[in-house]
Design an enzyme around this catalytic site. Sequence first.
Site, short mmCIF file in Angstrom:
data_model
loop_
_atom_site.label_atom_id
_atom_site.label_comp_id
_atom_site.label_asym_id
_atom_site.label_seq_id
_atom_site.Cartn_x
_atom_site.Cartn_y
_atom_site.Cartn_z
N TYR A 161 0.84 -1.21 0.00
CA TYR A 161 0.00 0.00 0.00
C TYR A 161 0.87 1.26 0.00
O TYR A 161 0.62 2.20 -0.75
CB TYR A 161 -0.90 -0.04 1.23
CG TYR A 161 -1.91 1.09 1.34
CD1 TYR A 161 -3.11 1.04 0.66
CD2 TYR A 161 -1.65 2.20 2.15
CE1 TYR A 161 -4.05 2.07 0.78
CE2 TYR A 161 -2.57 3.22 2.28
CZ TYR A 161 -3.77 3.15 1.58
OH TYR A 161 -4.68 4.18 1.70
N LYS A 165 0.86 4.16 -2.91
CA LYS A 165 0.48 5.54 -2.60
C LYS A 165 1.65 6.50 -2.80
O LYS A 165 1.46 7.66 -3.21
CB LYS A 165 -0.05 5.62 -1.17
CG LYS A 165 -1.39 4.91 -0.98
CD LYS A 165 -2.47 5.48 -1.89
CE LYS A 165 -3.86 4.94 -1.56
NZ LYS A 165 -4.92 5.54 -2.41
#
Length: 257
Positions: A161, A165
């Site tokens: 993640y 991002k």
Amino acid sequence: MNEQEPRSIRGAVAIVTGAASGMGAATARLFAAEGAHVAVTDVDAEGAQRVAADIVVAGGSARAWALDVASDADVLRVVDEIAAWQGRIDILVNNAGIAGFANLDDAAYPALWERMLAVNLSGEMRMARACLPHLVKAAHPRIVNIASTEALGATAGDSAYCAAKAGVTGLTRALAVELGKAGITVNCICPGPILTAMTRAIPDADRETYARRRTALRRYGRPEEVAHMTLSLVLPAASYITGAVIPVDGGLMARNA
């Protein structure tokens, strides 16, 4: 032109991905309340329909589309249909995202990595590419990418993640430079701890402890608080803000102790 027009998105056509709940739904509702025509898109077709219906009942303009941003075919079809709906596209809010934890040595890690990048990073690129032919013709073209404070820091077990991002912040800056000559602004919001479906499973006591210890405001944020920053970035008046990466995190990144 009257003095209020530069601070209004009335009549603009806006796409919001991941708009069936949380920050996406809050953004779609806020944009509609400001007079925009909102394309409510989400892989959760029923959720998107509910949000669009709520907007229409409240007197706004909205239509729902089922959309998987990890699918090239889905993205191209839906963007074409949205452009045909109102004749143009002025604003893209890349909000769709997924979460998931796995350590590097977990058996599930490679699949999680691929899916995380496909949705959270490549999905934003796909949407920007598909919308570009329409945005270059808009009077006040805007792209807002939603990343996370996990792009600016890191949590153990969250590397897939975090990487996706962080990629969003890099994509934002690069597209701001590339598309600036066309007058398209591209900015990024990094939400911190926000009360959404992703965080709802965390026990209340744990959320409260985290917020007190980590944020300057000592609380979780609301989806609407992120939506208002998104609105600020898509206003015609926000014409000289591009390539910015803005935390909306209650002071999470500012606080050392």
